[in-house]
Design an enzyme around this catalytic site. Structure first.
Site, mmCIF file in Angstrom:
data_model
loop_
_atom_site.group_PDB
_atom_site.id
_atom_site.type_symbol
_atom_site.label_atom_id
_atom_site.label_comp_id
_atom_site.label_asym_id
_atom_site.label_seq_id
_atom_site.Cartn_x
_atom_site.Cartn_y
_atom_site.Cartn_z
ATOM 1 C CG HIS A 157 35.040 42.139 49.676
ATOM 2 N ND1 HIS A 157 34.559 41.029 50.330
ATOM 3 C CD2 HIS A 157 35.385 41.722 48.433
ATOM 4 C CE1 HIS A 157 34.593 39.992 49.512
ATOM 5 N NE2 HIS A 157 35.099 40.374 48.366
ATOM 6 C CD GLN A 191 35.008 35.520 38.481
ATOM 7 O OE1 GLN A 191 34.698 36.617 38.055
ATOM 8 N NE2 GLN A 191 35.846 35.380 39.501
ATOM 9 C CD GLU A 194 49.471 43.071 47.190
ATOM 10 O OE1 GLU A 194 49.746 42.974 48.417
ATOM 11 O OE2 GLU A 194 50.227 43.586 46.361
ATOM 12 C CB SER A 230 33.304 35.285 49.729
ATOM 13 O OG SER A 230 33.591 36.645 49.519
HETATM 14 O O1 PAF Z 1 37.986 38.825 42.882
HETATM 15 C C1 PAF Z 1 36.764 38.729 42.644
HETATM 16 O O2 PAF Z 1 35.906 38.794 43.530
HETATM 17 C C2 PAF Z 1 36.308 38.545 41.209
HETATM 18 O O3 PAF Z 1 37.177 37.724 40.506
HETATM 19 C C3 PAF Z 1 36.087 39.873 40.460
HETATM 20 C C4 PAF Z 1 37.360 40.645 40.290
HETATM 21 C C5 PAF Z 1 35.056 40.711 41.206
HETATM 22 C C6 PAF Z 1 35.533 39.594 39.062
HETATM 23 O O4 PAF Z 1 34.314 38.915 39.130
#
Ligand code: PAF
Length: 275
Positions: free
Chosen positions: A37, A61, A147, A185
Site C-alpha cells: 500500500h 465485497q 497488480e 493484509s
Molecule cells: O483492493 C482493495 O483493498 C479493495 O478491493 C478496494 C479497492 C480498496 C475496494 O474496497
C-alpha cells in the site's frame, strides 16, 4: 494529514483542492497497510499535489462472513504508517458510506466473470459499488491500484468506462516480502510456518516460466502446488493479459499471465505471473 470521517467533509476538501488547481491522487484501501500500500501512496505523492487515501473495510465485497469478520482493522497503526505521504485519510463508518444498503447491480462483462469473479460471487459488484462512490466523491485525477489484484484493476477500469469516471487508473507493481510472498493484509493471519511455506507460491510461478507450452505450465504448477501439504489450490488459470479469458497459446499478442489462488490453512492468497 487530516483524518476525515464524513462524506460531506471529504467532498468539501476535494472540491476546494481541485478549485485551487491541485492535482489529486487517490489510493483506495481496506487498511491493515503494508509496504505494498505504501508504494501506491508514495507513487501518488510523487505524481500529484494532493493525496487522498481511504481506509474502509467494505462489507459488500466480502462473500464470506468469516473473512469479513477476521479482516484486520488497524486504523491507528495505518495512520502512523501513512504519516505525511497523504494529505487526507478518509476513514468512514459503514453507516456513513452506506446510509441504506446499496442495491446497484453491475454487469462488468467478461473480465469480471472469470477467476475471482467466478470464485467469489458478488465480490466485484461490491468492489464496483465502493470504488465508484470513492471516485465520484473525490474526483481524483489519478487512482492507484496494486497488480496483485490484477483482475480488480480490469474491473475498476470497466466500471470507470461504464460510469464515465475520468480518473486515470494507475496499475502499480506487486511488492513482495524478502521470501517472495506477495504482500497482502491477509498475510498477518499466517503462522510463522505458513508464512515461510507460502513463499513457494511465487517460487513455483517463477519456475514455471521455464516450461515451453501452456499445457506444461499448468501441469507443472498444479503438481508442484499439490506436493505442499499446507496448500490447497483454488484455481490456477492461464489467461490473456488484456481480456482475462483463457489463453490458448503462449504467443498471445497481449501476453499471457498465470493467476493463482491458494489456501494456506484457512487463509486465501492470490498471486500472478507474466509469461
Ligand atoms: O483492493 C482493495 O483493498 C479493495 O478491493 C478496494 C479497492 C480498496 C475496494 O474496497
Amino acid at each position: 494529514m487530516e483524518i476525515i470521517t464524513t462524506v460531506e467533509r471529504l467532498q468539501d476538501v476535494a472540491v476546494r483542492e481541485r478549485a485551487a488547481g491541485k492535482t489529486i491522487g487517490m489510493v483506495p484501501t481496506m487498511g491493515a497497510l503494508h509496504e505494498g500500500h505504501l508504494s501506491l501512496i508514495r507513487r501518488a505523492h510523487e505524481e500529484n499535489d494532493i493525496v487522498f487515501c481511504s481506509i474502509f473495510v467494505n462489507p459488500v465485497q466480502f462473500n464470506n462472513a468469516e473473512d469479513l469478520q477476521k479482516y484486520p482493522r488497524t486504523l491507528e497503526a495505518d495512520v502512523q504508517l501513512i504519516g505525511d505521504l497523504a494529505d487526507y485519510v478518509f476513514a468512514p463508518s459503514v453507516e456513513e458510506v452506506f446510509p441504506v444498503a446499496p442495491s446497484e447491480v453491475y454487469d462488468f462483462g467478461s473480465v469480471a466473470n472469470v477467476m475471482e469473479g467466478a470464485a467469489r460471487p458478488g465480490h466485484f459488484n461490491g468492489v464496483g459499488v465502493i470504488v465508484r462512490r470513492l471516485l465520484e466523491w473525490v474526483r481524483p485525477h489519478k487512482s492507484y491500484f496494486g497488480e496483485k489484484d490484477y483482475q480488480q484493476i480490469a474491473v475498476v477500469k470497466e466500471m470507470c468506462r461504464q460510469c464515465r469516471i475520468l480518473s486515470e487508473i494507475v496499475p502499480c507493481p506487486i511488492v513482495r516480502e524478502p521470501n517472495g510472498l506477495a504482500m497482502s493484509s491477509r498475510n498477518r493471519r499466517l503462522s510463522v510456518h505458513e508464512f515461510e511455506v507460502a513463499a513457494n507460491i511465487h517460487r513455483i510461478l517463477e519456475a514455471s516460466k521455464a516450461c515451453a507450452t501452456l499445457q506444461e505450465i499448468k501441469q507443472f504448477v498444479e503438481s508442484e502446488i499439490d506436493k505442499i501439504p499446507e496448500f490447497q489450490l483454488d484455481y490456477f488459470e492461464l489467461a490473456d493479459a488484456a481480456t482475462l479469458q483463457t489463453a490458448d497459446t503462449l504467443d498471445n499478442p497481449h501476453g499471457v499471465m498465470g493467476f493463482i489462488t491458494v489456501y494456506v490453512g484457512p487463509v486465501r492468497l492470490i498471486d500472478n505471473v507474466r509469461y
